[in-house]
Each structure stands twice: as C-alpha cells, then as structure tokens.
Design a protein around this motif. Structure first.
Motif, PDB file in Angstrom:
ATOM      1  N   VAL B 261       0.871  -1.170   0.000  1.00 44.68           N
ATOM      2  CA  VAL B 261       0.000   0.000   0.000  1.00 44.68           C
ATOM      3  C   VAL B 261       0.906   1.216   0.000  1.00 44.68           C
ATOM      4  CG1 VAL B 261      -1.794   1.286   1.213  1.00 44.68           C
ATOM      5  CG2 VAL B 261      -1.719  -1.216   1.391  1.00 44.68           C
TER       6      VAL B 261
ATOM      7  N   ALA C 148       6.046   0.824  12.717  1.00 46.35           N
ATOM      8  CA  ALA C 148       5.767  -0.420  13.443  1.00 46.35           C
ATOM      9  C   ALA C 148       5.904  -1.602  12.498  1.00 46.35           C
ATOM     10  CB  ALA C 148       4.377  -0.400  14.065  1.00 46.35           C
ATOM     11  N   ILE C 243       4.401  -1.235   8.863  1.00 47.70           N
ATOM     12  CA  ILE C 243       3.536  -0.056   8.887  1.00 47.70           C
ATOM     13  C   ILE C 243       4.393   1.183   8.718  1.00 47.70           C
ATOM     14  CG2 ILE C 243       1.730   1.155  10.175  1.00 47.70           C
ATOM     15  CD1 ILE C 243       0.971  -1.727  10.035  1.00 47.70           C
ATOM     16  N   GLY C 244       4.149   1.934   7.666  1.00 45.00           N
ATOM     17  CA  GLY C 244       4.856   3.189   7.472  1.00 45.00           C
ATOM     18  C   GLY C 244       3.922   4.356   7.631  1.00 45.00           C
ATOM     19  N   THR C 245       4.495   5.544   7.691  1.00 42.24           N
ATOM     20  CA  THR C 245       3.646   6.726   7.822  1.00 42.24           C
ATOM     21  C   THR C 245       2.830   6.970   6.558  1.00 42.24           C
ATOM     22  OG1 THR C 245       5.572   8.007   7.127  1.00 42.24           O
ATOM     23  CG2 THR C 245       5.108   7.944   9.488  1.00 42.24           C
ATOM     24  N   GLU C 246       3.312   6.462   5.424  1.00 41.17           N
ATOM     25  CA  GLU C 246       2.615   6.713   4.155  1.00 41.17           C
ATOM     26  C   GLU C 246       2.075   5.449   3.500  1.00 41.17           C
ATOM     27  OE1 GLU C 246       2.454   9.903   3.445  1.00 41.17           O
ATOM     28  OE2 GLU C 246       3.876  10.428   5.047  1.00 41.17           O
ATOM     29  N   GLY C 247       2.400   4.292   4.062  1.00 42.82           N
ATOM     30  CA  GLY C 247       1.961   3.060   3.413  1.00 42.82           C
ATOM     31  C   GLY C 247       2.180   1.861   4.303  1.00 42.82           C
ATOM     32  N   ILE C 248       1.771   0.701   3.811  1.00 42.71           N
ATOM     33  CA  ILE C 248       1.910  -0.556   4.546  1.00 42.71           C
ATOM     34  C   ILE C 248       2.356  -1.616   3.555  1.00 42.71           C
ATOM     35  CG2 ILE C 248       0.643  -2.429   5.690  1.00 42.71           C
ATOM     36  CD1 ILE C 248      -1.105  -0.519   7.031  1.00 42.71           C
TER      37      ILE C 248
ATOM     38  N   ASN D 154      -6.472  -3.243  13.408  1.00 41.03           N
ATOM     39  CA  ASN D 154      -5.930  -1.988  12.878  1.00 41.03           C
ATOM     40  C   ASN D 154      -6.988  -1.241  12.081  1.00 41.03           C
ATOM     41  OD1 ASN D 154      -3.573  -2.916  13.974  1.00 41.03           O
ATOM     42  ND2 ASN D 154      -2.577  -3.412  12.037  1.00 41.03           N
ATOM     43  N   ILE D 207      -0.283   4.035  17.912  1.00 38.70           N
ATOM     44  CA  ILE D 207      -0.013   2.604  17.777  1.00 38.70           C
ATOM     45  C   ILE D 207       0.258   1.999  19.147  1.00 38.70           C
ATOM     46  CG2 ILE D 207       1.673   0.902  16.906  1.00 38.70           C
ATOM     47  CD1 ILE D 207       2.152   2.793  14.529  1.00 38.70           C
ATOM     48  N   VAL D 225      -3.066  -0.667  15.490  1.00 37.76           N
ATOM     49  CA  VAL D 225      -2.518   0.460  14.732  1.00 37.76           C
ATOM     50  C   VAL D 225      -3.693   1.337  14.326  1.00 37.76           C
ATOM     51  CG1 VAL D 225      -1.367   1.103  12.574  1.00 37.76           C
ATOM     52  CG2 VAL D 225      -0.506  -0.841  13.900  1.00 37.76           C
ATOM     53  N   CYS D 227      -3.431   4.117  12.650  1.00 33.80           N
ATOM     54  CA  CYS D 227      -2.982   5.071  11.630  1.00 33.80           C
ATOM     55  C   CYS D 227      -2.669   4.353  10.321  1.00 33.80           C
ATOM     56  CB  CYS D 227      -1.777   5.866  12.138  1.00 33.80           C
ATOM     57  SG  CYS D 227      -0.391   4.831  12.634  1.00 33.80           S
ATOM     58  N   MET D 228      -3.514   3.374   9.942  1.00 37.77           N
ATOM     59  CA  MET D 228      -3.292   2.753   8.633  1.00 37.77           C
ATOM     60  C   MET D 228      -3.417   3.849   7.568  1.00 37.77           C
ATOM     61  SD  MET D 228      -4.605  -1.141   8.452  1.00 37.77           S
ATOM     62  CE  MET D 228      -6.370  -0.823   8.526  1.00 37.77           C
ATOM     63  N   PRO D 229      -2.520   3.823   6.587  1.00 35.60           N
ATOM     64  CA  PRO D 229      -2.442   4.950   5.653  1.00 35.60           C
ATOM     65  C   PRO D 229      -3.679   5.046   4.768  1.00 35.60           C
ATOM     66  CG  PRO D 229      -1.018   3.162   4.950  1.00 35.60           C
ATOM     67  CD  PRO D 229      -1.539   2.780   6.292  1.00 35.60           C
TER      68      PRO D 229
END
Lengths: 333, 333, 333, 333
Positions: B261, C148, C243-248, D154, D207, D225, D227-229
C-alpha cells in the motif's frame, strides 16, 4: 399481531434447519409442523416443543391460527403446496428452486398475484452481507458496467450422495449464483452452455461447469463441484468475481475467514448462512426469515426473492442442464 | 564450453526482458542482438554492453561464435527465424505461442527433429514453483484422477492496448493454462467452447472465457480478462484449482503473497515470473533460461517446453477462439 | 576460473540441503564434503558423487583445489571453522546465526577483514523475492518512515524436537525477521522484551513472542511458534507487516499461494526457500548460493549477509532470550 | 410486553449507529433520545421519528414508559448514567469499555447486583460469528490447551484523529481482543507489557503493541494500529490466531472476504459489525441488541458481556497502557 405463527411443510434436513432458525427470529413463532412420516413428525415436534403436528399439509392450511408456512418439500413437489397455501391466505416462504419446471414456476407466480399472503422464494445468498454490499456498490456505479462474472460454489462429496439422487449441482447450486448474477447485471440470460462430469455414478453428475451469455454481451462462468474430497477444509468454497468497466468486486467466503485446525485437519466452517450457536441458527437464513416476517407483518412488498426472479434463475439453470445433456449451446427466450 | 553465447532476435518489450534476465544466468553470455529498427538496436546494444548488433537475423545465424538464439518476434513471425536458426545449428529458445497456426507449429517441430541444436518453447508457467510442485503431487497420485480444472489469468487494462492489436487473451494468455492443464492431466483436449467480450473496441476482444472437454471426460474453465481496471491491486490475478477424485490443488499468485500500500493504492506485484532486483531479472524466466542453457550445454533432452506440447496448446486455444467467433462448440482431433 | 569448487563442512540435515542446492548452481562445483561420522560421510559422498571426503575440516582447508566452503556445523561451533577457513584463504558461506555469542560473531567479523576470500552469512530470507521487493519499495520511500512492524514465523511441532535440543525459536528463527527488520528500518534495536512458553518440556521453550524498540521509536512484535499442531497445513506460517507513515507492506508465504488437499489433509508446502524438483533444490537457497559464487568469482563486495548485520541480529535475539529468562526488559547498546 | 421501549443516552457517531441498528431489531422500539446539544437532538429525533427527546438523561430515566437505555456517552462518563439507570429499574446496554477506571467498573458492577433490570456491556466482538464458532471449538477441546495467542485490530488513520483525543488504541481497541482472549482461555492476565508509538502527535499515541502473560503460562501479543495509511483497503484489518497444544484457530475479517476495486482503489469494507443495508444496520451489533432485548424480555441471565468480564478486560488494558508509559512490565492482581 406482533408475531407471525408459522408452520413448516416438509421436515427433511433443511426443514429442520428452518425450525432451528425460526427459534431465533423474534417476530416468528414456530406453531406447526408437517411431514408424512409419523416418527419424524413426533421427533421434530418434541425437539421444537411444537404441539400442532400434521401429516397432510391441507390440514395445516385449514388452521386459521397459522399465519404463514415455510415449504421445504422436494423441489419437484413445490407447486401444489405453494398454490394451496397461497389460496388458503397464508404467507409463503418457499425454498429455492421455486420449482422443477419453468411451467410450475409460472403457475406459482400466477397464484401469488391474487393471494392475500406474500410469497418469498428462499434465495438465501441475497442475504449474505458480502453480496448485499456488492450489490450496493454496483448500484452506485462504482464498477461501471458489468462485462464478465465468474463464480464457484463447491461443497464436500460427503454431503451430496443423497442430494444427487434428487437434483444436480447446476439447478441445485449454480442457481444461487445465477440469481445473484441476474440481480447484479439487471440483464436477461440469452444462452447457456454447460459441461458436467459424472464422478461417482449417482443419478446426477457430480460436477457442473456453466457458461452464460447475457443480453448486453456480458459473459459468465459458474463452477459447481459437489465432490470436494474428504479432507477439503471448506464447508463451502464459494467465490465470485464481478468484472466491470471501471472496477472489480471479489467475494470469498472461506479460509482465511475462519480456519480451525484440530486433531483431524483444517476446517473452514461456514459462518454466514446458518451457523448454529447455543442450539439456535443465525446468519443469512435468520435474516431471510426476519425479512419475510417483517414484510408479512408490516404489509411491505417483497422485492427480494420474488417468484419472477426465481423463475428466471430456474430457466437459465435448466437450459444449462439441457446443454450439458445435448452438448449444444442452448438459446433462451 | 562453459557458457552458451546467446543472441536475441526481436527486441520488443519482451526481448528486452530476455536480455535483463540472461544477465543473471551464469551459464549464458548475452553475445548478440537483432532488431530491424536501428535506433532500438543501438539503444539496447548500449544498455546491455553487447557489441554484435544485427538488423537481419540471418547475419546473426551466420556467426559461428553464436551458440544459441532466443526468438521474441511477433507470434505470427516465428516460423522463418526458428527454422532458419535450427538449420544453422543453433540452440533455439522460442517464445510462446510456438506459432500463430498449427501448420507453422508442426513445421517448426519437424525442423527440430533433424537439428543439431535443441528447441525449447517458452512456456514459462512450467517454471512457476507452485505449478511444478502441483505437478509432482499429481504424479505421486496424491489427488487421484483429475476430473475438473479452472483457471484465471487476468491482467490490468493498462498493459494490453498494444498487445490486443496483435493477439487476443485466449491464444495470448489462456494458452499458459491450457499447456499446464494438458501437462497435469496427460490428456488430449477434444472440444472447446469459448465466449469473448469486446470492451474497448480494439482489434481483439478484451475478455475470453473458455471451456474445454478432455478425452477422459474431465472438464475445464479458463478465464482471461485483459482489462482489469486501473486500480486493481494485481499485476496478475492468477489462480488455478485442480479437482481430483482424491484431492484438490489450489494455486494463487496474488495478494496476500505480497501487498504494497503506498500513496497511490494497494499493489500486488508479481514476484514469480521476472522480478527485477538491482537491474537483473530472476524468477521463473531465469529458471527457464537456466534450464535451456543446461540442456544445451550438457546435451540433455528437452522434456519441458517441447514443440509437440506447445503445438497442442496452440491448437486448443485456436479452437477456443474459433468457437468464440462462431458461437459453436469446436471439436478437436 | 568459471566455477567455484566448494566443500561443505557439517552434514546434518541442512548440510545435505546445501549439497542438493549446489547441484543446481551453474557456477559452483560441489568438490568436497566433511563430517565426523564416517558412515554419514560415505553415504553423502556416494549420493552426490563427491570424491574428496574429510573427517577433519583442517584437511579440507589445506586442499588448494578447494576455493570455497559452506559451514553448516552447529551454531555454537561456527567460530573455529569459519576463522580457519578465512585464514586458509577460502571463500566462506556461513549458516545463520553467525555464532552463539556476540563475542564469537565479532571475532568472525574481525577475521573476515583481512581475509582473501569473501564471507557471506546465510540470512536466506533476504533472497525471498517478496522481502526483496518490499525492501525496494521502502528504499523508494513508498511507505514513508517505518513506525511499526510485526512478524510471524511458525513451523510444525514435528520438525522441531531435535532442533529444540540445540537452539530456541527466538535465536533460531526470529533472527530471520530481526535481520529483515534491521534491514528495512536501517535502525538499531535499543531494547528487547520477550516471553516464551514451554509446551513440551524440551531443552528450549517451544514458543517465543518478542517485542523490540528501535532507536528512532519504531516498535515491533515477532512471533515464533515451533509447535504448530500435526494437522497444520503450513510448512511455514510466515508473515510480516510493515507499517509506514505513508503506506503498509504485507508479506505472506502460505496458502492460498499453494494448497494441496490429499487423502491426509491440506498441505501448504514451502515453494520459496528450497523447493526440490527432480532431485535438485531451487528457490531462495539457490539464489543465495548464486549470489555467493558470483561475488566470489567476480570480486564483488558482499553487501547482503554481512557479518556486521548478522551480529546485530544475533545481539538482538540474544537480548530477547535474556528478557524471556529474567522477565525484564533488556536494553541494548 | 413484546417489545422493549429503549432510549439512547449520548448521540455521538456511535449513538447514531445504535439508533440505525435498533430500527432493525424486531423486539426493540426506539422510543427516546438524549443528548445535551439541542441541534443534534432535534436532528436525530427527526431522522429516527422519535418523539421523546431529552437533554438531561435523568428526565428519560424518570419516564415509566421507557424500559431500557443504551448508554453511548464518553467512556469516562459511564459511571453516573449507568448507575442512575440501574437504580431507575431500566435494562442497561452500556458501551465498552465499561468505564475509564477499574474503580468505576466495580461500582457499576456493584450497582447491577441489586438492580431490577439487566446490565449488558457492549463487547460486540463476542457476536462476530467467527469468534463465536472459535469459542465453540475451544470449548469442545478441539485445539487442546491454549498456549499462545496473537491478534491485530488496525484501523485507518482517517477515522481516528477525534477518537485519539479521547482514548488510545490499547484501551480503545485492544480491549476487544483482550476480552476475547480472556473468554477463550478462561484464565486471568497476570502481567502486561506494551509499547506505543506516537505518529501524529495527538493526545494519545497512534499505535499500541501489547504482550500479556496469562495465569497458566500462555502468552499473547496484540497489535492495534490506529494510523493505517490513506490507501489501505481495510476498514478493519482484524485477525487472531489461537495456538493450542492440539490445534490452531485462525480468524481474519478482511479481503479476500470482500474486495471492491473502484475508481479510487481496493476497498475491503466491514460486513460483520454494523453493515448498513437500505438504511438499517445489521451484523454483530444487531445480534448484540437482539441478545440484550431477548435476555431482558425473557428474564434470561446475561452471560455474555457481563460487567465482571468487562472490568477484567479494562484492568488488563489499563495495565498495558501503564507499561507503555513507564517502560516496565506491569503485574496484575
């Protein structure tokens, strides 16, 4: 009247499941049971605490304290009890397929036009929340125009030997997906081609693969395998993909949704259609009965599970079976 | 000779992918390139550091320091370069489909019989480890006799407009699954029925749905949608189920395998066929080239990707296309 | 020199898998084998057609016609053969974990600095194409900053009784995910907390659940269950989410990728790490050996599987094991 | 009395969802609404056709024609209305968490002991049919003794900024999985360790990763989580694995269950908890209300969603939050 007093006609395995489901529907009261076999009738009466027990459905229909009936007789024995129940002014919940011939389907439909009670045909998959939400997305235009569909509805071999003496997998199960595809596309089916495979030499072949052409050019394949091997994890391996010009919808009601590995193997039991918890069944079957009871009690028109839709699905699946028998493409309508 | 010196004939997008793959195969050396367009030839020569650049493949075939060729010309321009290369004594890696007609396929097959070099037809899916392991399980008798199969091989609409000017989804893609099904069942295909849907009005229809009957009665459906909408997560939505009398095999090469994603959407990129890492491609395509090089260097017989198998798959898919055009079931053989 | 002549030191089950893999790597030649047990040595020599058989690895290292060694001894017996091989000028492929103590890991690392040969530590998961593609996506900034992670790497109980006498699931398996997480984040791990569960009373507990804190604040959980019950379909139930700030990013190497239902149950065999086809192993292990051979032959620097990275992963997993023993959070560095 | 006349106290987004759900429950009648804001009260009264509108819940509780209340106030404002409602003799449906402190939870529990009405705490996940069926399998001994668990719950970042001003992901969401794990194991939680990550700098961290130890030695990890994007396909990425000595259970409520690719991206909407069809909500929330109404009307004891269970789940999640704040393992009980 707050609760509909309902009787069940036909107490095979699915009639019993109806009873187990009605027990959990607040605006239904299971008030009567009918089957020809005295032992089964007594057993079921005791199990569900039902006093009114009939061996002839005419007697049940004559009871003015019965508001509604669910009909679970064999699919080729739907016409008479359905029409009789409608004439007796009862609300009728009739299991799918509506009948075993298009002619019977039309006769039942006709009888419902002048009836006091409502007629609902049990196309349960319309109450699976995945398909309902898919239908909403389609109606909102989110996937554009539907151009192709494919479905699978496969069940374990262990479940089917008795059923295969009565009905084959195309009319028996692909009719679910046929109904859903008609609902989703809003189109007629204009031709059917099908192939069957006879694995176990029972009365009907175990496997059906069907292809439809819709009036607007969309194309569909439907798989129904009634002989998944003993160790399959799936109660139902059920999937549908709907390809639109602007989007796609995927539905899948299997593992990883739920998987239980025990000492035997991985099981992926159905939790959607009629899961049983503490002796009462829920899921889509309960939603279907709730819909039926609410329409009947509130005088709302039945728009899901109409006899016209059910007859159209029947016609297409019968054409597919004819194609499988003859090896030719069968045109419809 | 430790490394096979190989040239590529045809430098479209897939010829370039061949080059990117050969770079990672230890017993191959990319030694020559051939295409008609001078600019493309120069560009590719520079990209891959290849000195021998030809605009006419006959010149490449005349070079005694070239041991092998990969042929990536258009599918209807396979016959001449393949036969010429075989006659020149080269080892030949020919992309699938083997040809655009059964006649051409047979002529290429015939030419390979007396050739000094080996002939391998690029049916890459046989090097997908899922299908290879499935084949092993089938050969071990673990699923009994195969009675039904179904497959899907769908790709995004964005990739196909150019391809659809040259080839349709049945011969172009269902041929992969046709080949695999022939491999798995060990049977001939005796009839084909197919329906296509033309979504974008290109030269070939965007969607093909095909049904085969095998000689022993097994039945199969194959879906190929070449117009998955823009936001589909799948590079390839590829699945196959093989129903046996004693077991079932499921293959699926998509999310949840890998899902990314990002700021755009969920992507499920292919990591199986020709993933590129640090400028070099791996996966099944590299395994295919390794197999080809090893057979050629070690003098081993080619048993995967034979021209006979490739011609059988071609014949079945051409029959399916004829069925889609005529609306009739097409008998084979 | 076109092919690296390689010997294997240690012929347990994984040493044998190394041999089965080397057979399919074009630029490697399996030239020597070493193990203490004469019967095993003779059996393996015959199986792989290897003439040079040693009971003492010093003898193998003294052979000038051996270019490289793969070391598959027990994890607490890595230091001596690794340093000896490096001192003998051999290229070294050392299985993970690099060692059983950080001190040993540092000593091996130190020895590699002045060595003529390369040192590669077998962190095989870096050659799983899903993780490689994930790494590319992360490096391209497609998911923003990692905040995360969570992973699972569970294997069947039947495989582990012998292994659990030697090593536990955290250092034995979570080290894979630890290495990948360090690679993905580019961060140090600053603390570890872990809980283990002893199910079968073997030398090491069967289950480890680990939590890391990274230097930049990211948090991770790692699950390693070495006692999946008998009927689990999974050879490896392996998953990771980043888990990223902009994507997963999601990775999953299990069914539905491949599922084989046979007379026993559903199996989802691994096809990624070392699948065997026709007696030769492919997958990530072959890619690892190809990488190793190519670096050694071409004089390229090893950037994947460096001893520094391997020691960092070891340090974190040892800290997690200490946490599980003491019940306290363990700070690192 | 056939239908319970129910009022809702608190008309935030979830109070409104309660109202949309009650509309589809046959034995409930939405009879009254209460919120402090006059505009919101008027708007909701009109939307649901409810005449009895209150700004002070004491007035609603004083109405003898109200049989039951659902309380949807903020989690730290549960104690007063819940106790007042119980004292007024109403049946009480109280949203989870039972309260914001264990002390409040105990006070509410105490008040329920002497109350005329029933008290149900809205732990909705117990009505997800996957978990219910898992619980049945566990109770039947099919997976042996539970030794480890892991869960994920999440949700998208876009949903949470407002919620994160009020509650964090551990007490807010991991409490669901905590409750389910307590239900499944039948054990107490004896320690909690947790790490949080603050991504957006809101009042609570986005998170939470939590680890529990159960009294019998079982271990669990829980991921939440919030904050899923933006482009995640999942409304809820919800999974749980339960590892037993004899079996494993996997639950997953996401794609491929339902996936809708539209012009925007792939969506995998929730169809389990409160899907809305034709303006009325179904799913687990309706089942929960049906259970509540049926217990109240039939005088059945509440065994699911008891205040004791809800307080135990609260205690464990508060301990986890304390651990995340202090960096230490927190012992419970």
């Amino acid at each position: 009247m707050d609760r509909l007093r309902i009787g069940i006609i036909g107490l095979g395995w699915f009639g019993e499941i109806h009873a187990e489901t009605i027990a959990g529907v607040a605006n239904l009261e299971l008030a009567a049971l009918c089957t020809r076999t005295p032992e089964r009738l007594a057993e079921m009466g005791e199990k569900f605490g039902v006093k009114k027990l009939y061996r002839d459905y005419h007697d049940m229909l004559a009871d003015p304290n019965i508001d509604a009936v669910s009909i679970c007789t064999m699919w080729d024995q739907h016409r008479e009890p359905a029409i009789a129940a409608l004439k007796a002014g009862k609300h009728v919940f009739l299991e799918k397929p509506i009948a075993s011939t298009v002619e019977d389907g039309l006769a039942i439909t006709e009888a419902s036009k002048s009836a006091k009670g409502i007629l609902y045909i049990g196309h349960i998959v319309r109450f699976n929340p995945r398909y309902r939400m898919a239908k909403q997305a389609i109606d909102e235009g989110r996937i554009g125009k539907i151009v192709a569909l494919s479905s699978r509805r496969n069940i374990p071999a262990a479940w089917t030997p008795t059923i295969l003496d009565k009905i084959g997998p195309i009319v028996g199960d692909a009719i679910h997906d046929t109904d859903i595809m008609l609902w989703f596309t809003g189109q007629r089916i204009v031709s059917a081609y099908a192939q069957t495979v006879d694995v176990r030499g029972l009365k009907h072949p175990d496997i059906g693969q069907t292809m439809y052409r819709f009036a607007d050019g969309a194309s569909a394949t439907l798989e129904t395998v009634w002989c998944m091997p003993e160790k399959t994890p799936f109660d139902i391996d059920e999937r549908m993909s709907i390809i639109g010009t602007e989007g796609i919808i995927h539905v899948q009601d299997t593992f990883p949704n739920l998987g239980i590995v025990d000492g035997d193997r991985l099981h992926s039991p159905d939790t959607t259609y009629w899961p049983m918890f503490e002796g009462v069944r829920g899921g889509a079957l309960r939603d279907e009965f709730t819909y039926f009871a609410t329409c009947a009690l509130d005088g709302k028109e039945v728009t899901i599970g109409t006899p016209e839709d059910a007859t159209a699905a029947l016609e297409a699946t019968l054409a597919a079976e004819e194609s499988a028998r003859t090896g030719n493409v069968v045109r419809i309508g």
